[in-house]
Motif scaffolding. Structure first.
Motif, PDB file in Angstrom:
ATOM      1  N   PRO A  55       0.801  -1.239   0.000  1.00 41.18           N
ATOM      2  CA  PRO A  55       0.000   0.000   0.000  1.00 41.18           C
ATOM      3  C   PRO A  55       0.823   1.274   0.000  1.00 41.18           C
ATOM      4  CG  PRO A  55      -0.967  -1.617   1.480  1.00 41.18           C
ATOM      5  CD  PRO A  55       0.342  -2.189   1.028  1.00 41.18           C
ATOM      6  N   ASP A  56       2.048   1.229   0.544  1.00 42.34           N
ATOM      7  CA  ASP A  56       2.886   2.427   0.565  1.00 42.34           C
ATOM      8  C   ASP A  56       3.674   2.611  -0.728  1.00 42.34           C
ATOM      9  OD1 ASP A  56       4.773   0.428   0.759  1.00 42.34           O
ATOM     10  OD2 ASP A  56       5.542   1.033   2.719  1.00 42.34           O
ATOM     11  N   GLY A  57       3.461   1.753  -1.718  1.00 50.16           N
ATOM     12  CA  GLY A  57       4.126   1.875  -3.010  1.00 50.16           C
ATOM     13  C   GLY A  57       5.451   1.148  -3.115  1.00 50.16           C
ATOM     14  N   LYS A  58       5.932   0.582  -2.002  1.00 51.77           N
ATOM     15  CA  LYS A  58       7.186  -0.171  -2.031  1.00 51.77           C
ATOM     16  C   LYS A  58       6.925  -1.589  -2.555  1.00 51.77           C
ATOM     17  CE  LYS A  58       9.464   3.220  -0.167  1.00 51.77           C
ATOM     18  NZ  LYS A  58      10.405   4.006  -1.007  1.00 51.77           N
ATOM     19  N   PRO A  59       7.937  -2.231  -3.092  1.00 53.54           N
ATOM     20  CA  PRO A  59       7.748  -3.627  -3.514  1.00 53.54           C
ATOM     21  C   PRO A  59       7.305  -4.484  -2.331  1.00 53.54           C
ATOM     22  CG  PRO A  59       9.795  -2.746  -4.395  1.00 53.54           C
ATOM     23  CD  PRO A  59       9.287  -1.727  -3.421  1.00 53.54           C
ATOM     24  N   ASP A  60       6.392  -5.392  -2.584  1.00 51.73           N
ATOM     25  CA  ASP A  60       5.910  -6.292  -1.536  1.00 51.73           C
ATOM     26  C   ASP A  60       6.689  -7.599  -1.636  1.00 51.73           C
ATOM     27  OD1 ASP A  60       4.565  -7.740   0.346  1.00 51.73           O
ATOM     28  OD2 ASP A  60       2.561  -7.387  -0.471  1.00 51.73           O
ATOM     29  N   LEU A  61       7.478  -7.888  -0.618  1.00 51.36           N
ATOM     30  CA  LEU A  61       8.317  -9.086  -0.618  1.00 51.36           C
ATOM     31  C   LEU A  61       7.573 -10.318  -0.113  1.00 51.36           C
ATOM     32  CD1 LEU A  61      11.620  -7.559   0.841  1.00 51.36           C
ATOM     33  CD2 LEU A  61      10.818  -7.589  -1.531  1.00 51.36           C
ATOM     34  N   THR A  62       6.321 -10.143   0.269  1.00 49.69           N
ATOM     35  CA  THR A  62       5.530 -11.240   0.822  1.00 49.69           C
ATOM     36  C   THR A  62       5.490 -12.435  -0.125  1.00 49.69           C
ATOM     37  OG1 THR A  62       4.134  -9.732   2.096  1.00 49.69           O
ATOM     38  CG2 THR A  62       3.228 -11.900   1.603  1.00 49.69           C
ATOM     39  N   GLY A  63       5.688 -13.614   0.420  1.00 52.69           N
ATOM     40  CA  GLY A  63       5.613 -14.826  -0.387  1.00 52.69           C
ATOM     41  C   GLY A  63       6.414 -15.942   0.249  1.00 52.69           C
ATOM     42  N   ILE A  64       6.345 -17.107  -0.356  1.00 53.95           N
ATOM     43  CA  ILE A  64       7.140 -18.263   0.055  1.00 53.95           C
ATOM     44  C   ILE A  64       8.229 -18.454  -0.981  1.00 53.95           C
ATOM     45  CG2 ILE A  64       7.116 -20.741   0.514  1.00 53.95           C
ATOM     46  CD1 ILE A  64       4.206 -20.424   1.378  1.00 53.95           C
ATOM     47  N   GLY A 148      17.989 -25.342   1.596  1.00 53.16           N
ATOM     48  CA  GLY A 148      17.077 -25.844   0.587  1.00 53.16           C
ATOM     49  C   GLY A 148      15.616 -25.772   0.979  1.00 53.16           C
ATOM     50  N   GLU A 149      15.319 -25.682   2.285  1.00 51.76           N
ATOM     51  CA  GLU A 149      13.924 -25.567   2.701  1.00 51.76           C
ATOM     52  C   GLU A 149      13.438 -24.127   2.487  1.00 51.76           C
ATOM     53  OE1 GLU A 149      12.642 -27.867   6.305  1.00 51.76           O
ATOM     54  OE2 GLU A 149      14.801 -28.098   6.516  1.00 51.76           O
ATOM     55  N   PRO A 150      12.159 -23.949   2.240  1.00 51.47           N
ATOM     56  CA  PRO A 150      11.640 -22.607   1.930  1.00 51.47           C
ATOM     57  C   PRO A 150      11.534 -21.719   3.154  1.00 51.47           C
ATOM     58  CG  PRO A 150       9.854 -24.194   1.947  1.00 51.47           C
ATOM     59  CD  PRO A 150      11.123 -24.987   2.107  1.00 51.47           C
ATOM     60  N   ILE A 162      10.326 -13.010   8.780  1.00 55.43           N
ATOM     61  CA  ILE A 162      10.746 -14.137   7.938  1.00 55.43           C
ATOM     62  C   ILE A 162      10.638 -15.404   8.773  1.00 55.43           C
ATOM     63  CG2 ILE A 162      12.505 -15.110   6.439  1.00 55.43           C
ATOM     64  CD1 ILE A 162      13.751 -12.404   6.132  1.00 55.43           C
ATOM     65  N   LEU A 163       9.814 -16.328   8.302  1.00 53.53           N
ATOM     66  CA  LEU A 163       9.654 -17.635   8.937  1.00 53.53           C
ATOM     67  C   LEU A 163      10.404 -18.657   8.106  1.00 53.53           C
ATOM     68  CD1 LEU A 163       5.806 -17.495   9.659  1.00 53.53           C
ATOM     69  CD2 LEU A 163       7.667 -16.822  11.187  1.00 53.53           C
ATOM     70  N   TYR A 164      11.440 -19.247   8.689  1.00 54.63           N
ATOM     71  CA  TYR A 164      12.240 -20.243   7.987  1.00 54.63           C
ATOM     72  C   TYR A 164      11.727 -21.633   8.354  1.00 54.63           C
ATOM     73  CZ  TYR A 164      15.534 -16.366   7.379  1.00 54.63           C
ATOM     74  OH  TYR A 164      16.122 -15.161   7.070  1.00 54.63           O
ATOM     75  N   GLU A 165      11.389 -22.423   7.345  1.00 57.36           N
ATOM     76  CA  GLU A 165      10.956 -23.784   7.642  1.00 57.36           C
ATOM     77  C   GLU A 165      12.074 -24.555   8.331  1.00 57.36           C
ATOM     78  OE1 GLU A 165       8.385 -26.068   4.806  1.00 57.36           O
ATOM     79  OE2 GLU A 165      10.120 -27.418   4.786  1.00 57.36           O
ATOM     80  N   ASN A 167      14.543 -25.678  10.817  1.00 56.84           N
ATOM     81  CA  ASN A 167      14.784 -25.475  12.243  1.00 56.84           C
ATOM     82  C   ASN A 167      13.828 -24.459  12.864  1.00 56.84           C
ATOM     83  OD1 ASN A 167      16.084 -26.183  14.579  1.00 56.84           O
ATOM     84  ND2 ASN A 167      18.129 -25.646  13.841  1.00 56.84           N
ATOM     85  N   ALA A 168      12.698 -24.192  12.194  1.00 61.00           N
ATOM     86  CA  ALA A 168      11.669 -23.288  12.723  1.00 61.00           C
ATOM     87  C   ALA A 168      12.253 -21.928  13.105  1.00 61.00           C
ATOM     88  CB  ALA A 168      10.955 -23.929  13.914  1.00 61.00           C
ATOM     89  N   GLY A 169      13.143 -21.410  12.263  1.00 62.98           N
ATOM     90  CA  GLY A 169      13.752 -20.110  12.548  1.00 62.98           C
ATOM     91  C   GLY A 169      12.786 -18.961  12.287  1.00 62.98           C
ATOM     92  N   MET A 170      12.978 -17.862  13.011  1.00 57.58           N
ATOM     93  CA  MET A 170      12.121 -16.682  12.846  1.00 57.58           C
ATOM     94  C   MET A 170      12.939 -15.418  13.077  1.00 57.58           C
ATOM     95  SD  MET A 170      10.279 -14.093  14.457  1.00 57.58           S
ATOM     96  CE  MET A 170       9.989 -14.558  16.165  1.00 57.58           C
ATOM     97  N   ARG A 171      12.809 -14.461  12.137  1.00 59.90           N
ATOM     98  CA  ARG A 171      13.469 -13.165  12.283  1.00 59.90           C
ATOM     99  C   ARG A 171      12.445 -12.049  12.150  1.00 59.90           C
ATOM    100  NH1 ARG A 171      17.774 -12.359   7.844  1.00 59.90           N
ATOM    101  NH2 ARG A 171      18.182 -10.471   9.060  1.00 59.90           N
TER     102      ARG A 171
END
Length: 288
Positions: A55-64, A148-150, A162-165, A167-171
């Motif tokens: 909405p703010d006009g910036k690229p949306d990086l959302t996705g898997i 290799g995991e998404p 960012i949710l890393y599959e 080792n269930a990492g999260m940043r």
């Protein structure tokens, strides 16, 4: 499937499996259509379409996003039709990947300081038995980027998660204008991260890491004085480019930069990953 004994229950084994598995095995969730996917004239996903905007006009990086597999600095094709015949063949391939050895991306290896080189050499001699990932502890940011995991990016106006599959990492990357914490902040496995936009590029600064961290399987170090700069760019709908600069003058004589290239995964989701469940390898970890 042949994998090293002391890695069988952690995400390195999964990395090897993903490197050699056919694409059909990567489906982790009952297929549910991803919303907002641009289509070509024949109804197929148009991965070259313009990147979506927030909405703010910036690229949306959302996705898997799925990491493009590389060996020796080049994109590697799937090897499912001719899988490695032995553990030795498997390890030979893995050692040329940036997940295992970031130095493989440079002609002369990484620019270690004498201290950093000694630490790296010792970790390699010990067969990386103390890598946190081998003990179901958080892996380094570069291991996450090259895994290799998404991973799933969720972008909001104030924070990007960012949710890393693996080792269930999260940043959390805060984009609300706050500064990084000062030197008295408790050190964290993933450090502290803030981001700002420079045109269509998200620039992320991270610091405050725990000392003696691991950037890859071999054990290229990241210390408590290290800083990481990531530059995220979505050039089109289907691709994500990340440029990562490591600045750690305790471990390296100068900053160095690597690039990561990822592609979007559609009609799927990341899955639960609990490394500790039924983990039985730790008592058997040895240097040989």
């Amino acid at each position: 499937m042949l994998i090293p004994l002391h890695w069988r229950h952690n995400s390195f084994a999964v990395f090897i499996l993903l490197t050699t598995a056919p694409s059909a095995l990567l489906a982790q969730w009952s297929s549910y259509p991803t919303a907002g996917v641009p289509k070509t004239a024949d109804g197929k996903p148009n991965l070259s379409a313009p990147a979506p905007k927030a909405p703010d006009g910036k690229p949306d990086l959302t996705g898997i996003w799925q990491n493009n597999r590389t060996v020796g600095g080049t994109v590697a094709a799937r090897t499912s039709e001719t899988p490695p015949a032995t553990n030795e063949d498997l390890i030979a391939i893995a050692r040329r990947s940036p997940f295992w050895n970031l130095g493989s991306q440079f002609k002369d290896g990484l620019p270690f300081t004498p201290w950093g080189e000694d630490l790296h050499r010792q970790r390699v001699a010990d067969s990386s038995k103390d890598n946190p990932d081998a003990h179901c502890l958080p892996m380094g940011i570069m291991q996450f980027h090259n895994h290799g995991e998404p991973r799933k990016i969720i972008q909001t106006p104030q924070v990007i998660v960012i949710l890393y599959e693996a080792n269930a990492g999260m940043r959390q990357i805060f984009t609300d204008g706050r500064p990084l914490p000062g030197k008295d902040a408790d050190p964290w496995w993933y450090g502290y991260s803030t981001g700002r936009w420079e045109g269509d590029t998200l620039v992320v600064q991270s610091a405050g890491f725990r000392d003696l961290g691991w950037l890859d399987v071999e054990g290229s170090p990241l210390t408590d004085v290290g800083k990481i700069t990531e530059r995220f760019r979505r050039p089109d709908f289907g691709h994500l480019d990340i440029e990562v600069t490591i600045d750690d003058l305790k471990a390296y004589t100068k900053p160095w930069t690597v690039s990561v290239h990822q592609h979007i995964l559609l009609d799927t989701e990341i899955i639960e990953f609990v490394c500790q469940e039924n983990e039985q390898d730790s008592p058997h970890l040895t240097a040989k």
